[in-house]
Design a protein around this motif. Sequence first.
Motif, PDB file in Angstrom:
ATOM      1  N   ARG A  14      -1.950   3.071   1.602  1.00  0.00           N
ATOM      2  CA  ARG A  14      -1.320   4.173   0.879  1.00  0.00           C
ATOM      3  C   ARG A  14      -2.224   5.399   1.006  1.00  0.00           C
ATOM      4  NH1 ARG A  14      -1.586   4.092  -5.592  1.00  0.00           N
ATOM      5  NH2 ARG A  14      -3.835   3.996  -5.846  1.00  0.00           N
ATOM      6  N   ARG A  15      -1.617   6.583   0.871  1.00  0.00           N
ATOM      7  CA  ARG A  15      -2.384   7.818   1.025  1.00  0.00           C
ATOM      8  C   ARG A  15      -1.952   8.850  -0.007  1.00  0.00           C
ATOM      9  NH1 ARG A  15       0.234   9.547   6.752  1.00  0.00           N
ATOM     10  NH2 ARG A  15       2.226  10.266   5.959  1.00  0.00           N
ATOM     11  N   LYS A  16      -2.884   9.769  -0.253  1.00  0.00           N
ATOM     12  CA  LYS A  16      -2.646  10.875  -1.179  1.00  0.00           C
ATOM     13  C   LYS A  16      -3.107  12.149  -0.482  1.00  0.00           C
ATOM     14  CE  LYS A  16      -3.732  12.340  -5.886  1.00  0.00           C
ATOM     15  NZ  LYS A  16      -4.458  11.966  -7.119  1.00  0.00           N
ATOM     16  N   VAL A  17      -2.163  13.036  -0.192  1.00  0.00           N
ATOM     17  CA  VAL A  17      -2.471  14.317   0.454  1.00  0.00           C
ATOM     18  C   VAL A  17      -2.725  15.334  -0.652  1.00  0.00           C
ATOM     19  CG1 VAL A  17      -1.619  16.123   1.984  1.00  0.00           C
ATOM     20  CG2 VAL A  17      -1.046  13.732   2.455  1.00  0.00           C
ATOM     21  N   PHE A  18      -3.884  15.975  -0.604  1.00  0.00           N
ATOM     22  CA  PHE A  18      -4.259  16.944  -1.632  1.00  0.00           C
ATOM     23  C   PHE A  18      -3.758  18.342  -1.263  1.00  0.00           C
ATOM     24  CE2 PHE A  18      -7.450  13.566  -1.872  1.00  0.00           C
ATOM     25  CZ  PHE A  18      -7.299  13.196  -3.208  1.00  0.00           C
ATOM     26  N   PRO A  19      -3.551  19.207  -2.245  1.00  0.00           N
ATOM     27  CA  PRO A  19      -3.134  20.580  -1.944  1.00  0.00           C
ATOM     28  C   PRO A  19      -4.146  21.235  -0.997  1.00  0.00           C
ATOM     29  CG  PRO A  19      -2.876  20.146  -4.290  1.00  0.00           C
ATOM     30  CD  PRO A  19      -3.628  18.973  -3.709  1.00  0.00           C
ATOM     31  N   PRO A  20      -3.664  21.888   0.065  1.00  0.00           N
ATOM     32  CA  PRO A  20      -4.559  22.420   1.094  1.00  0.00           C
ATOM     33  C   PRO A  20      -5.100  23.803   0.776  1.00  0.00           C
ATOM     34  CG  PRO A  20      -2.307  22.811   1.729  1.00  0.00           C
ATOM     35  CD  PRO A  20      -2.259  22.029   0.435  1.00  0.00           C
ATOM     36  N   SER A  26      -7.262  17.935   3.004  1.00  0.00           N
ATOM     37  CA  SER A  26      -7.844  16.595   2.904  1.00  0.00           C
ATOM     38  C   SER A  26      -6.827  15.627   2.330  1.00  0.00           C
ATOM     39  CB  SER A  26      -9.104  16.621   2.034  1.00  0.00           C
ATOM     40  OG  SER A  26      -8.792  16.977   0.711  1.00  0.00           O
ATOM     41  N   MET A  27      -7.134  14.349   2.527  1.00  0.00           N
ATOM     42  CA  MET A  27      -6.327  13.297   1.926  1.00  0.00           C
ATOM     43  C   MET A  27      -7.198  12.067   1.745  1.00  0.00           C
ATOM     44  SD  MET A  27      -3.714  11.843   4.801  1.00  0.00           S
ATOM     45  CE  MET A  27      -4.269  11.216   6.371  1.00  0.00           C
ATOM     46  N   ALA A  28      -6.799  11.244   0.787  1.00  0.00           N
ATOM     47  CA  ALA A  28      -7.447   9.960   0.559  1.00  0.00           C
ATOM     48  C   ALA A  28      -6.529   8.882   1.101  1.00  0.00           C
ATOM     49  CB  ALA A  28      -7.690   9.759  -0.931  1.00  0.00           C
ATOM     50  N   ILE A  29      -7.133   7.866   1.706  1.00  0.00           N
ATOM     51  CA  ILE A  29      -6.356   6.730   2.213  1.00  0.00           C
ATOM     52  C   ILE A  29      -6.992   5.455   1.673  1.00  0.00           C
ATOM     53  CG2 ILE A  29      -5.483   5.498   4.225  1.00  0.00           C
ATOM     54  CD1 ILE A  29      -5.855   8.026   5.842  1.00  0.00           C
ATOM     55  N   GLU A  30      -6.177   4.620   1.047  1.00  0.00           N
ATOM     56  CA  GLU A  30      -6.615   3.302   0.598  1.00  0.00           C
ATOM     57  C   GLU A  30      -6.073   2.268   1.566  1.00  0.00           C
ATOM     58  OE1 GLU A  30      -5.242   2.663  -3.401  1.00  0.00           O
ATOM     59  OE2 GLU A  30      -7.027   3.595  -4.236  1.00  0.00           O
ATOM     60  N   PHE A  31      -6.966   1.454   2.091  1.00  0.00           N
ATOM     61  CA  PHE A  31      -6.603   0.361   2.985  1.00  0.00           C
ATOM     62  C   PHE A  31      -6.907  -0.961   2.299  1.00  0.00           C
ATOM     63  CE2 PHE A  31      -7.808   3.746   5.950  1.00  0.00           C
ATOM     64  CZ  PHE A  31      -6.847   3.656   6.942  1.00  0.00           C
ATOM     65  N   LYS A  32      -5.984  -1.882   2.339  1.00  0.00           N
ATOM     66  CA  LYS A  32      -6.294  -3.267   2.023  1.00  0.00           C
ATOM     67  C   LYS A  32      -6.857  -3.886   3.304  1.00  0.00           C
ATOM     68  CE  LYS A  32      -4.562  -3.397  -2.149  1.00  0.00           C
ATOM     69  NZ  LYS A  32      -5.448  -3.367  -3.279  1.00  0.00           N
TER      70      LYS A  32
END
Length: 104
Positions: A14-20, A26-32
């Motif tokens: 899953r990912r979260k794209v932050f306001p640019p 930038s964005m955060a990505i969570e990997f299992k």
Amino acid sequence: MPIDEWQQINPLIRRKVFPPGERLMSMAIEFKKGGIGPEHAHPHEQLGYVVSGKIRMLLDGVEIVVAAGEQVVVPGGVSHSVEALEDSLVLEAFTPLREDLLGS
């Protein structure tokens, strides 16, 4: 895609794209563990910082392992893929803006 909300890409990612900003985003990505980001390329320069966990990347055919506290730079136009060797959180930055991720 809504900005600043978690988006489930598949059961393992899953990912979260932050306001640019104007030219940087930038964005955060969570990997299992076992999550795979398939091989792709884009013209944007990318920096990935592993906050926690460990990932294996193929960067233009060269395998590298990036662990918590380490970063990797992906030049624009270079083919790359990722596999999570552990549950991982990765913060990525791109320049210029990736309009495809911003929904524009």
